[in-house]
Design a protein around this motif. Structure first.
Motif, PDB file in Angstrom:
ATOM      1  N   UNK A 105       0.829  -1.206   0.000  1.00 56.59           N
ATOM      2  CA  UNK A 105       0.000   0.000   0.000  1.00 56.59           C
ATOM      3  C   UNK A 105       0.862   1.255   0.000  1.00 56.59           C
ATOM      4  N   UNK A 106       1.920   1.262   0.819  1.00 54.76           N
ATOM      5  CA  UNK A 106       2.793   2.432   0.909  1.00 54.76           C
ATOM      6  C   UNK A 106       3.461   2.726  -0.431  1.00 54.76           C
ATOM      7  N   UNK A 107       4.006   1.676  -1.055  1.00 55.09           N
ATOM      8  CA  UNK A 107       4.669   1.865  -2.359  1.00 55.09           C
ATOM      9  C   UNK A 107       3.662   2.283  -3.431  1.00 55.09           C
ATOM     10  N   UNK A 108       2.478   1.678  -3.399  1.00 61.71           N
ATOM     11  CA  UNK A 108       1.455   2.029  -4.382  1.00 61.71           C
ATOM     12  C   UNK A 108       1.038   3.492  -4.220  1.00 61.71           C
ATOM     13  N   UNK A 109       0.884   3.922  -2.985  1.00 60.84           N
ATOM     14  CA  UNK A 109       0.507   5.314  -2.708  1.00 60.84           C
ATOM     15  C   UNK A 109       1.575   6.270  -3.238  1.00 60.84           C
ATOM     16  N   UNK A 110       2.835   5.966  -2.973  1.00 63.50           N
ATOM     17  CA  UNK A 110       3.925   6.819  -3.449  1.00 63.50           C
ATOM     18  C   UNK A 110       3.952   6.883  -4.970  1.00 63.50           C
ATOM     19  N   UNK A 129       8.779   3.628 -14.045  1.00 64.07           N
ATOM     20  CA  UNK A 129       9.898   2.702 -14.158  1.00 64.07           C
ATOM     21  C   UNK A 129      10.737   2.672 -12.889  1.00 64.07           C
ATOM     22  N   UNK A 130      10.945   3.826 -12.272  1.00 62.64           N
ATOM     23  CA  UNK A 130      11.734   3.893 -11.050  1.00 62.64           C
ATOM     24  C   UNK A 130      11.048   3.144  -9.916  1.00 62.64           C
ATOM     25  N   UNK A 131       9.749   3.358  -9.749  1.00 69.08           N
ATOM     26  CA  UNK A 131       9.010   2.693  -8.683  1.00 69.08           C
ATOM     27  C   UNK A 131       8.959   1.186  -8.885  1.00 69.08           C
ATOM     28  N   UNK A 132       8.684   0.754 -10.108  1.00 72.82           N
ATOM     29  CA  UNK A 132       8.610  -0.676 -10.379  1.00 72.82           C
ATOM     30  C   UNK A 132       9.946  -1.352 -10.105  1.00 72.82           C
ATOM     31  N   UNK A 133      11.042  -0.683 -10.447  1.00 72.08           N
ATOM     32  CA  UNK A 133      12.364  -1.281 -10.269  1.00 72.08           C
ATOM     33  C   UNK A 133      12.802  -1.274  -8.810  1.00 72.08           C
ATOM     34  N   UNK A 134      12.672  -0.133  -8.137  1.00 70.68           N
ATOM     35  CA  UNK A 134      13.207   0.015  -6.786  1.00 70.68           C
ATOM     36  C   UNK A 134      12.253  -0.489  -5.703  1.00 70.68           C
ATOM     37  N   UNK A 135      10.970  -0.231  -5.866  1.00 72.44           N
ATOM     38  CA  UNK A 135      10.012  -0.592  -4.814  1.00 72.44           C
ATOM     39  C   UNK A 135       9.398  -1.971  -5.003  1.00 72.44           C
ATOM     40  N   UNK A 136       9.162  -2.357  -6.247  1.00 69.11           N
ATOM     41  CA  UNK A 136       8.487  -3.621  -6.504  1.00 69.11           C
ATOM     42  C   UNK A 136       9.397  -4.682  -7.114  1.00 69.11           C
ATOM     43  N   UNK A 137      10.686  -4.354  -7.269  1.00 67.65           N
ATOM     44  CA  UNK A 137      11.696  -5.297  -7.783  1.00 67.65           C
ATOM     45  C   UNK A 137      11.301  -5.936  -9.119  1.00 67.65           C
ATOM     46  N   UNK A 138      10.702  -5.145  -9.979  1.00 60.34           N
ATOM     47  CA  UNK A 138      10.379  -5.620 -11.325  1.00 60.34           C
ATOM     48  C   UNK A 138      11.630  -5.508 -12.186  1.00 60.34           C
ATOM     49  N   UNK A 139      11.993  -6.592 -12.834  1.00 60.24           N
ATOM     50  CA  UNK A 139      13.233  -6.603 -13.617  1.00 60.24           C
ATOM     51  C   UNK A 139      13.140  -5.704 -14.849  1.00 60.24           C
ATOM     52  N   UNK A 232      -3.343 -10.363 -10.589  1.00 56.64           N
ATOM     53  CA  UNK A 232      -3.040  -9.194 -11.430  1.00 56.64           C
ATOM     54  C   UNK A 232      -3.727  -7.934 -10.929  1.00 56.64           C
ATOM     55  N   UNK A 233      -4.238  -7.952  -9.703  1.00 55.02           N
ATOM     56  CA  UNK A 233      -4.996  -6.811  -9.199  1.00 55.02           C
ATOM     57  C   UNK A 233      -4.159  -5.535  -9.182  1.00 55.02           C
ATOM     58  N   UNK A 234      -2.900  -5.629  -8.700  1.00 50.67           N
ATOM     59  CA  UNK A 234      -2.064  -4.442  -8.600  1.00 50.67           C
ATOM     60  C   UNK A 234      -1.772  -3.854  -9.977  1.00 50.67           C
ATOM     61  N   UNK A 235      -1.361  -4.698 -10.924  1.00 49.16           N
ATOM     62  CA  UNK A 235      -1.045  -4.207 -12.263  1.00 49.16           C
ATOM     63  C   UNK A 235      -2.281  -3.605 -12.931  1.00 49.16           C
ATOM     64  N   UNK A 236      -3.409  -4.241 -12.763  1.00 46.50           N
ATOM     65  CA  UNK A 236      -4.644  -3.701 -13.330  1.00 46.50           C
ATOM     66  C   UNK A 236      -4.974  -2.346 -12.716  1.00 46.50           C
ATOM     67  N   UNK A 237      -4.715  -2.210 -11.421  1.00 54.61           N
ATOM     68  CA  UNK A 237      -4.961  -0.944 -10.735  1.00 54.61           C
ATOM     69  C   UNK A 237      -4.075   0.168 -11.292  1.00 54.61           C
ATOM     70  N   UNK A 238      -2.790  -0.112 -11.470  1.00 51.57           N
ATOM     71  CA  UNK A 238      -1.877   0.887 -12.046  1.00 51.57           C
ATOM     72  C   UNK A 238      -2.290   1.204 -13.479  1.00 51.57           C
ATOM     73  N   UNK A 239      -2.758   0.185 -14.193  1.00 51.08           N
ATOM     74  CA  UNK A 239      -3.235   0.427 -15.546  1.00 51.08           C
ATOM     75  C   UNK A 239      -4.409   1.391 -15.567  1.00 51.08           C
ATOM     76  N   UNK A 240      -5.321   1.264 -14.624  1.00 48.07           N
ATOM     77  CA  UNK A 240      -6.469   2.177 -14.545  1.00 48.07           C
ATOM     78  C   UNK A 240      -6.028   3.602 -14.235  1.00 48.07           C
ATOM     79  N   UNK A 241      -5.008   3.737 -13.387  1.00 40.53           N
ATOM     80  CA  UNK A 241      -4.478   5.077 -13.084  1.00 40.53           C
ATOM     81  C   UNK A 241      -3.886   5.703 -14.354  1.00 40.53           C
ATOM     82  N   UNK A 242      -3.124   4.921 -15.103  1.00 47.28           N
ATOM     83  CA  UNK A 242      -2.518   5.430 -16.340  1.00 47.28           C
ATOM     84  C   UNK A 242      -3.588   5.798 -17.367  1.00 47.28           C
ATOM     85  N   UNK A 243      -4.663   5.027 -17.414  1.00 50.92           N
ATOM     86  CA  UNK A 243      -5.734   5.321 -18.362  1.00 50.92           C
ATOM     87  C   UNK A 243      -6.333   6.702 -18.119  1.00 50.92           C
ATOM     88  N   UNK A 244      -6.319   7.147 -16.883  1.00 45.99           N
ATOM     89  CA  UNK A 244      -6.910   8.444 -16.535  1.00 45.99           C
ATOM     90  C   UNK A 244      -5.917   9.594 -16.672  1.00 45.99           C
TER      91      UNK A 244
END
Length: 253
Positions: A105-110, A129-139, A232-244
Motif C-alpha cells: 500500500x505504501x509503495x502504491x501510494x507513493x 519505471x523507477x518505482x517498479x524497479x526500486x520498490x516492486x523489484x520488477x526486472x 493481477x490486481x495491482x497491475x490492473x490498478x496501475x493500468x487504470x491510473x494510467x488510463x486516466x
C-alpha cells in the motif's frame, strides 16, 4: 496290542473345550464392546466426570506411535502445545502478510502520487519505471503508447511509442482480449513489448490500457515468475491510473 478305542472320545473333548473357549472369548469381546459403549455414553452424558475425579486422569494411559503409553493429562498437554505452535505459525503468517500488504500500500501510494505530480509523459514514465524497479523489484518494465501522437514522440522519454497498426500486427490477440495476461509470450510479442530488453524476458504480465491508449508490460528472467495464475490486481490498478492520466499528458506533448 494297543487299545485305541478312547482316541475319538479324547479328540471330541478337546474340540469341545476349544469351542467353549472360543465362545467364552467371543462373549468377553462382546461384553467389552458393550461396556465400552456404556462408558462412552456415560461420559457424554456426564461431561464433568473427570473434573470431579481429577485423580483418574493420571491413571488413564494412551498409546503413542512409538509404542509407549502416556497419561491422558500428558497427552492433552502435548496436544495443546502442538496446537499452540500451530497457532503461532498461523499468526506469524498473518503478521507477515499484513506487513507485506502495508508495504505494498505504501509503495502504491507513493507511485500514484508521483504519477499525479507528473507534468509530462516522460515524467510519468520515469516515475513508473523507477518505482517498479526500486520498490516492486520488477526486472523489466515497458510502457508503450499508441499513435498517431500529438507533438514530438522524442518528448516521451523512456515511454515507447507505436502505431496502432503495428500493435495490432504484433500483439493483436492480447489487445482483443482486453484483460491482463500473464505467462510466457510468443517471441514476436516479447520483442514488440520490450524492444532491446526482450532477450532478458522469459515470462511477462501485460496490461492493455482502455480505448487502445497503450499497453503496460512487466517482464522477468524467470519463466515461472509471471504464471497464468498470478494475481493481477495491482497491475490492473496501475493500468487504470494510467488510463486516466495519460490522455491529458499526451495532449501536452
Amino acid at each position: 496290542m494297543t487299545d485305541h478305542s478312547d482316541a475319538p472320545l479324547l479328540d471330541s473333548e478337546v474340540e469341545a473345550n476349544l469351542d467353549r473357549q472360543e465362545a467364552a472369548d467371543s462373549e468377553n469381546q462382546r461384553n467389552k464392546k458393550l461396556l465400552s459403549r456404556q462408558v462412552a455414553r456415560y461420559l457424554i452424558q456426564n461431561p464433568t466426570f473427570f473434573a470431579e475425579n481429577m485423580e483418574l486422569l493420571e491413571t488413564i494411559q494412551l498409546p503413542r506411535e512409538s509404542g509407549k503409553t502416556v497419561s491422558l493429562m500428558t497427552h492433552q498437554t502435548n496436544l495443546l502445545r502442538e496446537r499452540n505452535i500451530e497457532m503461532r505459525q498461523r499468526l506469524d503468517q498473518l503478521l507477515q502478510a499484513a506487513r507485506e500488504n502495508d508495504q505494498l500500500f505504501s509503495h502504491s501510494r507513493q507511485l500514484v502520487l508521483a504519477l499525479l505530480e507528473a507534468r509530462t509523459v516522460a515524467e510519468a514514465g520515469e516515475a513508473l519505471l523507477k518505482s517498479f524497479k526500486e520498490d516492486f523489484q520488477v526486472e523489466t518494465t515497458a510502457l508503450t503508447v499508441f499513435g498517431p501522437l500529438p507533438g514530438s514522440a522524442s518528448r516521451l522519454g523512456a515511454v515507447r511509442s507505436s502505431s496502432r497498426a503495428s500493435a495490432e500486427n504484433a500483439i493483436g490477440s492480447i489487445l482483443r482480449n482486453g484483460r491482463t495476461v500473464c505467462g510466457t509470450l510468443r517471441p514476436s510479442e516479447t520483442a514488440y513489448l520490450f524492444g532491446d530488453a526482450a532477450d532478458k524476458v522469459a515470462s511477462a504480465a501485460v496490461v492493455p490500457l482502455a480505448d487502445q491508449l497503450g499497453i503496460l508490460a512487466v517482464g522477468s528472467s524467470d519463466p515461472n515468475h509471471y504464471r497464468s495464475s498470478l494475481g493481477t490486481m495491482f497491475l490492473s490498478y496501475i493500468g487504470e491510473v494510467l488510463e486516466r492520466l495519460l490522455p491529458d499528458l499526451l495532449s501536452r506533448s
